[in-house]
Design an enzyme around this catalytic site. Structure first.
Site, PDB file in Angstrom:
ATOM      1  N   LYS A   1     -38.332 -38.290  27.816  1.00 50.58           N
ATOM      2  CA  LYS A   1     -38.631 -39.234  26.658  1.00 50.58           C
ATOM      3  C   LYS A   1     -39.788 -38.496  25.605  1.00 50.58           C
ATOM      4  O   LYS A   1     -39.548 -38.546  24.613  1.00 50.58           O
ATOM      5  CB  LYS A   1     -39.055 -40.394  27.152  1.00 50.58           C
ATOM      6  CG  LYS A   1     -38.159 -41.402  27.813  1.00 50.58           C
ATOM      7  CD  LYS A   1     -38.378 -42.745  28.015  1.00 50.58           C
ATOM      8  CE  LYS A   1     -39.790 -42.891  28.802  1.00 50.58           C
ATOM      9  NZ  LYS A   1     -39.664 -42.612  30.251  1.00 50.58           N
TER      10      LYS A   1
ATOM     11  N   ARG B   1     -42.519 -45.237  41.008  1.00 53.29           N
ATOM     12  CA  ARG B   1     -42.245 -45.244  39.653  1.00 53.29           C
ATOM     13  C   ARG B   1     -40.644 -45.308  39.382  1.00 53.29           C
ATOM     14  O   ARG B   1     -40.217 -46.002  38.481  1.00 53.29           O
ATOM     15  CB  ARG B   1     -43.015 -44.175  38.813  1.00 53.29           C
ATOM     16  CG  ARG B   1     -44.318 -44.068  38.811  1.00 53.29           C
ATOM     17  CD  ARG B   1     -44.849 -42.874  38.195  1.00 53.29           C
ATOM     18  NE  ARG B   1     -44.587 -42.974  36.636  1.00 53.29           N
ATOM     19  CZ  ARG B   1     -44.858 -41.739  35.857  1.00 53.29           C
ATOM     20  NH1 ARG B   1     -45.130 -40.697  36.213  1.00 53.29           N
ATOM     21  NH2 ARG B   1     -44.647 -42.095  34.446  1.00 53.29           N
TER      22      ARG B   1
ATOM     23  N   ARG C   1     -44.018 -30.922  37.653  1.00 54.25           N
ATOM     24  CA  ARG C   1     -44.716 -30.830  36.348  1.00 54.25           C
ATOM     25  C   ARG C   1     -46.260 -30.563  36.451  1.00 54.25           C
ATOM     26  O   ARG C   1     -46.793 -30.865  37.391  1.00 54.25           O
ATOM     27  CB  ARG C   1     -44.516 -32.125  35.662  1.00 54.25           C
ATOM     28  CG  ARG C   1     -44.919 -32.106  34.186  1.00 54.25           C
ATOM     29  CD  ARG C   1     -44.026 -33.290  33.541  1.00 54.25           C
ATOM     30  NE  ARG C   1     -44.501 -34.880  34.122  1.00 54.25           N
ATOM     31  CZ  ARG C   1     -43.897 -35.901  33.380  1.00 54.25           C
ATOM     32  NH1 ARG C   1     -43.114 -35.709  32.485  1.00 54.25           N
ATOM     33  NH2 ARG C   1     -44.249 -36.909  33.808  1.00 54.25           N
TER      34      ARG C   1
ATOM     35  N   ARG D   1     -41.499 -51.744  28.452  1.00 54.01           N
ATOM     36  CA  ARG D   1     -40.842 -51.034  29.825  1.00 54.01           C
ATOM     37  C   ARG D   1     -40.463 -52.574  30.589  1.00 54.01           C
ATOM     38  O   ARG D   1     -40.395 -52.483  31.761  1.00 54.01           O
ATOM     39  CB  ARG D   1     -42.258 -50.461  30.518  1.00 54.01           C
ATOM     40  CG  ARG D   1     -41.934 -49.302  30.847  1.00 54.01           C
ATOM     41  CD  ARG D   1     -43.279 -48.696  31.585  1.00 54.01           C
ATOM     42  NE  ARG D   1     -42.999 -47.353  31.998  1.00 54.01           N
ATOM     43  CZ  ARG D   1     -43.518 -46.308  31.691  1.00 54.01           C
ATOM     44  NH1 ARG D   1     -43.945 -46.282  30.387  1.00 54.01           N
ATOM     45  NH2 ARG D   1     -43.437 -45.190  32.357  1.00 54.01           N
TER      46      ARG D   1
ATOM     47  N   ARG E   1     -50.527 -34.232  37.335  1.00 56.11           N
ATOM     48  CA  ARG E   1     -51.153 -35.574  37.077  1.00 56.11           C
ATOM     49  C   ARG E   1     -50.968 -36.329  38.428  1.00 56.11           C
ATOM     50  O   ARG E   1     -50.056 -36.395  38.924  1.00 56.11           O
ATOM     51  CB  ARG E   1     -50.283 -36.198  36.069  1.00 56.11           C
ATOM     52  CG  ARG E   1     -50.729 -35.933  34.379  1.00 56.11           C
ATOM     53  CD  ARG E   1     -49.701 -36.304  33.619  1.00 56.11           C
ATOM     54  NE  ARG E   1     -48.849 -37.760  33.828  1.00 56.11           N
ATOM     55  CZ  ARG E   1     -47.912 -38.076  32.810  1.00 56.11           C
ATOM     56  NH1 ARG E   1     -47.528 -37.471  31.970  1.00 56.11           N
ATOM     57  NH2 ARG E   1     -47.423 -39.374  33.366  1.00 56.11           N
TER      58      ARG E   1
HETATM   59  P1  AMP Z   1     -45.757 -42.552  31.087  1.00 60.91           P
HETATM   60  O1  AMP Z   1     -46.500 -41.499  30.484  1.00 60.91           O
HETATM   61  O2  AMP Z   1     -45.061 -43.241  29.900  1.00 60.91           O
HETATM   62  O3  AMP Z   1     -44.724 -42.377  32.055  1.00 60.91           O
HETATM   63  O4  AMP Z   1     -46.398 -43.803  31.768  1.00 60.91           O
HETATM   64  C1  AMP Z   1     -47.593 -43.547  32.767  1.00 60.91           C
HETATM   65  C2  AMP Z   1     -47.988 -44.705  33.265  1.00 60.91           C
HETATM   66  O5  AMP Z   1     -48.634 -45.530  32.372  1.00 60.91           O
HETATM   67  C3  AMP Z   1     -46.879 -45.681  33.788  1.00 60.91           C
HETATM   68  O6  AMP Z   1     -46.542 -45.425  35.126  1.00 60.91           O
HETATM   69  C4  AMP Z   1     -47.502 -46.982  33.690  1.00 60.91           C
HETATM   70  O7  AMP Z   1     -48.324 -47.232  35.111  1.00 60.91           O
HETATM   71  C5  AMP Z   1     -48.284 -46.978  32.529  1.00 60.91           C
HETATM   72  N1  AMP Z   1     -47.518 -47.497  31.379  1.00 60.91           N
HETATM   73  C6  AMP Z   1     -47.243 -46.880  30.179  1.00 60.91           C
HETATM   74  N2  AMP Z   1     -46.510 -47.453  29.435  1.00 60.91           N
HETATM   75  C7  AMP Z   1     -46.489 -48.975  29.974  1.00 60.91           C
HETATM   76  C8  AMP Z   1     -45.963 -49.980  29.505  1.00 60.91           C
HETATM   77  N3  AMP Z   1     -45.294 -50.096  28.303  1.00 60.91           N
HETATM   78  N4  AMP Z   1     -46.373 -51.097  30.371  1.00 60.91           N
HETATM   79  C9  AMP Z   1     -46.856 -50.920  31.455  1.00 60.91           C
HETATM   80  N5  AMP Z   1     -47.280 -49.925  31.868  1.00 60.91           N
HETATM   81  C10 AMP Z   1     -47.360 -48.518  31.187  1.00 60.91           C
END
Ligand code: AMP
Length: 224
Positions: free
Chosen positions: A21, A179, A135, A96, A168
């Protein structure tokens, strides 16, 4: 055919973590001249800067859990009022949950706006695990690599700025498995949510990054 500045595009990119994404949202953002809004990036910036929000978010992120809806919704609601969003935006990693999607719909309605298209990048769970645990991110310039699919020239060192590459916390295997589970429980229902509203367009996420980009631009009727 969409042309830059022709009224803007408000997009959402959905998909399991690791589906690509972020990479695709970056390309769409550059091609259409609209900001790429990643809630994950916003949380990570806040963690790096040591803000209150960062402290709250880190707890959840390091455990593969979602940051609470009220916190996340508040941030996004403020972000889309900023000037650079007036001609559109692309959300990556937001919404989400169903409550986040409902809150977004309400906020946009209040602003007299709506979402144009929701892209769903499909990818099987097994692929996700391999992609995410492999990654690596540059400590300094944040360039991303993959130990198998996009390795740096020298192991553990960024090609661009020579700083060290790190994994990360939320890309560690145990967290990735959590996740994936959270995605199926809380985020996957958004596919039906947007299908019912006739906004959903599916794109196959496996294969080369460029070929996924081409498919997305086809769906959006945008020339590359
Ligand atoms: P991402 O980089 O989008 O994969 O997000 C990394 C982490 O940030 C996720 O595993 C969540 O813990 C948190 N996170 C990101 N976006 C959201 C969202 N819209 N709602 C809740 N937690 C989020």
């Amino acid at each position: 055919m969409f042309e830059k500045g022709a009224g803007g595009m408000r997009l959402i990119i959905l998909g399991i973590p690791g589906a690509g994404k972020g990479t695709q949202a970056d390309r769409i953002s550059q091609r259409l001249g609209i900001p790429h809004i990643s809630t994950g990036d916003i949380f990570r910036q806040n963690i790096n800067q040591g803000t209150e929000l960062g402290k709250i978010a880190k707890e959840y992120m390091d455990n593969g859990k979602l940051v609470p809806d009220d916190v996340t919704i508040g941030i996004v609601a403020n972000r889309i009022e900023e000037k650079d969003c007036k001609d559109g935006f692309i959300f990556d990693g937001f919404p989400r949950t169903i409550p986040q999607a409902e809150a977004l719909a309400k906020k946009l309605t209040d602003m007299g706006l709506n979402i144009d298209t929701v892209l769903n990048i499909e990818l099987a769970d097994e692929k996700v695990l391999e992609r995410m645990t492999g990654r690596r991110v540059c400590n300094k310039c944040k360039a991303t690599y993959h130990i198998k699919y996009n390795p740096p020239k020298m192991e553990g060192v960024c090609d661009l700025c020579r700083d060290s590459l790190v994994q990360r916390n939320d890309d560690k295997e145990e967290t990735v498995l959590k996740r994936i589970e959270v995605y199926h429980m809380q985020t996957e229902p958004l596919i039906s949510f947007y299908k019912e509203r006739n906004l959903l367009r599916e794109v196959e996420g496996k294969g080369e990054v460029d070929s996924v980009t081409r498919k997305i631009f086809e769906v959006l009727e945008v020339e590359i």
